[in-house]
Motif scaffolding. Sequence first.
Motif, PDB file in Angstrom:
ATOM      1  N   GLY A  59       0.811  -1.202   0.000  1.00  0.00           N
ATOM      2  CA  GLY A  59       0.000   0.000   0.000  1.00  0.00           C
ATOM      3  C   GLY A  59       0.848   1.256   0.000  1.00  0.00           C
ATOM      4  N   TYR A  60       0.173   2.360   0.016  1.00  0.00           N
ATOM      5  CA  TYR A  60       0.843   3.657   0.012  1.00  0.00           C
ATOM      6  C   TYR A  60       1.294   3.999   1.421  1.00  0.00           C
ATOM      7  CZ  TYR A  60       1.524   8.664  -0.241  1.00  0.00           C
ATOM      8  OH  TYR A  60       2.046   9.913  -0.157  1.00  0.00           O
ATOM      9  N   THR A  61       2.508   4.502   1.553  1.00  0.00           N
ATOM     10  CA  THR A  61       3.046   4.941   2.838  1.00  0.00           C
ATOM     11  C   THR A  61       3.464   6.388   2.712  1.00  0.00           C
ATOM     12  OG1 THR A  61       3.879   2.722   3.263  1.00  0.00           O
ATOM     13  CG2 THR A  61       4.754   4.488   4.615  1.00  0.00           C
ATOM     14  N   LYS A  62       2.990   7.216   3.622  1.00  0.00           N
ATOM     15  CA  LYS A  62       3.348   8.635   3.591  1.00  0.00           C
ATOM     16  C   LYS A  62       4.771   8.804   4.101  1.00  0.00           C
ATOM     17  CE  LYS A  62       1.792  13.190   4.836  1.00  0.00           C
ATOM     18  NZ  LYS A  62       2.316  13.795   3.634  1.00  0.00           N
ATOM     19  N   TRP A  63       5.556   9.529   3.336  1.00  0.00           N
ATOM     20  CA  TRP A  63       6.929   9.809   3.719  1.00  0.00           C
ATOM     21  C   TRP A  63       6.955  11.085   4.568  1.00  0.00           C
ATOM     22  CZ3 TRP A  63      11.427   7.140   2.899  1.00  0.00           C
ATOM     23  CH2 TRP A  63      11.316   6.005   2.124  1.00  0.00           C
ATOM     24  N   THR A  64       7.218  10.909   5.863  1.00  0.00           N
ATOM     25  CA  THR A  64       7.295  12.051   6.770  1.00  0.00           C
ATOM     26  C   THR A  64       8.695  12.666   6.674  1.00  0.00           C
ATOM     27  OG1 THR A  64       8.041  10.660   8.601  1.00  0.00           O
ATOM     28  CG2 THR A  64       5.654  10.989   8.352  1.00  0.00           C
ATOM     29  N   GLU A 115      20.399  -1.799   1.953  1.00  0.00           N
ATOM     30  CA  GLU A 115      20.708  -1.834   3.386  1.00  0.00           C
ATOM     31  C   GLU A 115      19.810  -0.867   4.151  1.00  0.00           C
ATOM     32  OE1 GLU A 115      24.792  -0.766   2.954  1.00  0.00           O
ATOM     33  OE2 GLU A 115      25.463  -2.849   3.137  1.00  0.00           O
ATOM     34  N   ILE A 116      19.537   0.289   3.560  1.00  0.00           N
ATOM     35  CA  ILE A 116      18.654   1.267   4.203  1.00  0.00           C
ATOM     36  C   ILE A 116      17.249   0.697   4.322  1.00  0.00           C
ATOM     37  CG2 ILE A 116      17.580   3.542   3.951  1.00  0.00           C
ATOM     38  CD1 ILE A 116      20.202   4.481   2.645  1.00  0.00           C
ATOM     39  N   VAL A 117      16.789  -0.009   3.279  1.00  0.00           N
ATOM     40  CA  VAL A 117      15.462  -0.632   3.324  1.00  0.00           C
ATOM     41  C   VAL A 117      15.383  -1.616   4.479  1.00  0.00           C
ATOM     42  CG1 VAL A 117      13.933  -2.214   2.101  1.00  0.00           C
ATOM     43  CG2 VAL A 117      14.949  -0.301   0.885  1.00  0.00           C
ATOM     44  N   GLU A 118      16.415  -2.444   4.632  1.00  0.00           N
ATOM     45  CA  GLU A 118      16.433  -3.421   5.725  1.00  0.00           C
ATOM     46  C   GLU A 118      16.453  -2.732   7.086  1.00  0.00           C
ATOM     47  OE1 GLU A 118      16.093  -6.717   5.599  1.00  0.00           O
ATOM     48  OE2 GLU A 118      15.786  -6.500   3.439  1.00  0.00           O
ATOM     49  N   SER A 119      17.223  -1.659   7.201  1.00  0.00           N
ATOM     50  CA  SER A 119      17.300  -0.922   8.456  1.00  0.00           C
ATOM     51  C   SER A 119      15.952  -0.284   8.814  1.00  0.00           C
ATOM     52  CB  SER A 119      18.384   0.150   8.371  1.00  0.00           C
ATOM     53  OG  SER A 119      18.449   0.888   9.559  1.00  0.00           O
ATOM     54  N   LEU A 120      15.298   0.328   7.818  1.00  0.00           N
ATOM     55  CA  LEU A 120      13.989   0.933   8.070  1.00  0.00           C
ATOM     56  C   LEU A 120      12.956  -0.117   8.448  1.00  0.00           C
ATOM     57  CD1 LEU A 120      13.771   3.576   5.191  1.00  0.00           C
ATOM     58  CD2 LEU A 120      14.218   3.990   7.613  1.00  0.00           C
ATOM     59  N   TYR A 121      13.040  -1.288   7.817  1.00  0.00           N
ATOM     60  CA  TYR A 121      12.112  -2.363   8.151  1.00  0.00           C
ATOM     61  C   TYR A 121      12.318  -2.820   9.590  1.00  0.00           C
ATOM     62  CZ  TYR A 121       9.536  -6.717   8.019  1.00  0.00           C
ATOM     63  OH  TYR A 121       8.644  -7.722   8.300  1.00  0.00           O
ATOM     64  N   ALA A 122      13.590  -2.907  10.013  1.00  0.00           N
ATOM     65  CA  ALA A 122      13.887  -3.295  11.391  1.00  0.00           C
ATOM     66  C   ALA A 122      13.386  -2.251  12.387  1.00  0.00           C
ATOM     67  CB  ALA A 122      15.391  -3.508  11.559  1.00  0.00           C
ATOM     68  N   GLU A 123      13.460  -0.980  12.018  1.00  0.00           N
ATOM     69  CA  GLU A 123      13.043   0.099  12.917  1.00  0.00           C
ATOM     70  C   GLU A 123      11.529   0.284  12.966  1.00  0.00           C
ATOM     71  OE1 GLU A 123      15.059   3.665  11.762  1.00  0.00           O
ATOM     72  OE2 GLU A 123      17.039   2.770  11.987  1.00  0.00           O
ATOM     73  N   GLY A 126       9.069  -1.717  10.946  1.00  0.00           N
ATOM     74  CA  GLY A 126       8.222  -2.854  10.603  1.00  0.00           C
ATOM     75  C   GLY A 126       7.470  -2.660   9.296  1.00  0.00           C
ATOM     76  N   ILE A 127       7.846  -1.633   8.552  1.00  0.00           N
ATOM     77  CA  ILE A 127       7.205  -1.339   7.269  1.00  0.00           C
ATOM     78  C   ILE A 127       8.250  -1.493   6.178  1.00  0.00           C
ATOM     79  CG2 ILE A 127       6.047   0.426   5.880  1.00  0.00           C
ATOM     80  CD1 ILE A 127       5.095   1.669   8.521  1.00  0.00           C
ATOM     81  N   TYR A 128       7.871  -2.198   5.102  1.00  0.00           N
ATOM     82  CA  TYR A 128       8.780  -2.350   3.973  1.00  0.00           C
ATOM     83  C   TYR A 128       8.637  -1.152   3.055  1.00  0.00           C
ATOM     84  CZ  TYR A 128      10.800  -3.878  -0.372  1.00  0.00           C
ATOM     85  OH  TYR A 128      11.549  -3.935  -1.511  1.00  0.00           O
ATOM     86  N   TYR A 129       9.745  -0.488   2.789  1.00  0.00           N
ATOM     87  CA  TYR A 129       9.772   0.641   1.864  1.00  0.00           C
ATOM     88  C   TYR A 129      10.482   0.187   0.594  1.00  0.00           C
ATOM     89  CZ  TYR A 129       8.523   3.346   5.944  1.00  0.00           C
ATOM     90  OH  TYR A 129       7.876   3.817   7.035  1.00  0.00           O
TER      91      TYR A 129
END
Length: 73
Positions: free
Chosen positions: A2-7, A26-34, A36-39
């Motif tokens: 789905g759509y995720t708003k970029w704050t 690597e940034i995607v994995e880090s954001l997912y760990a922080e 819980g949303i896949y970007y």
Amino acid sequence: MGYTKWTDELKKRVQELHNKGMASPEIVESLYAETGIYYPVRSVRRYMNPKQQQPCSYTKKMDYFYSVRKMKV
């Protein structure tokens, strides 16, 4: 997916991780760990260094076309 708003905080976090030398996957994995949303990697790349974003060649051509057109009218 789905759509995720970029704050603004999320954009700054991407830039911080990029400045540390992390690649976009690597940034995607880090954001997912922080969060819980896949970007998507493509979205992350867009915000890694926003100062480098330039209009595409098509946009430049159309801007030129309309500026010349306005001058002749």
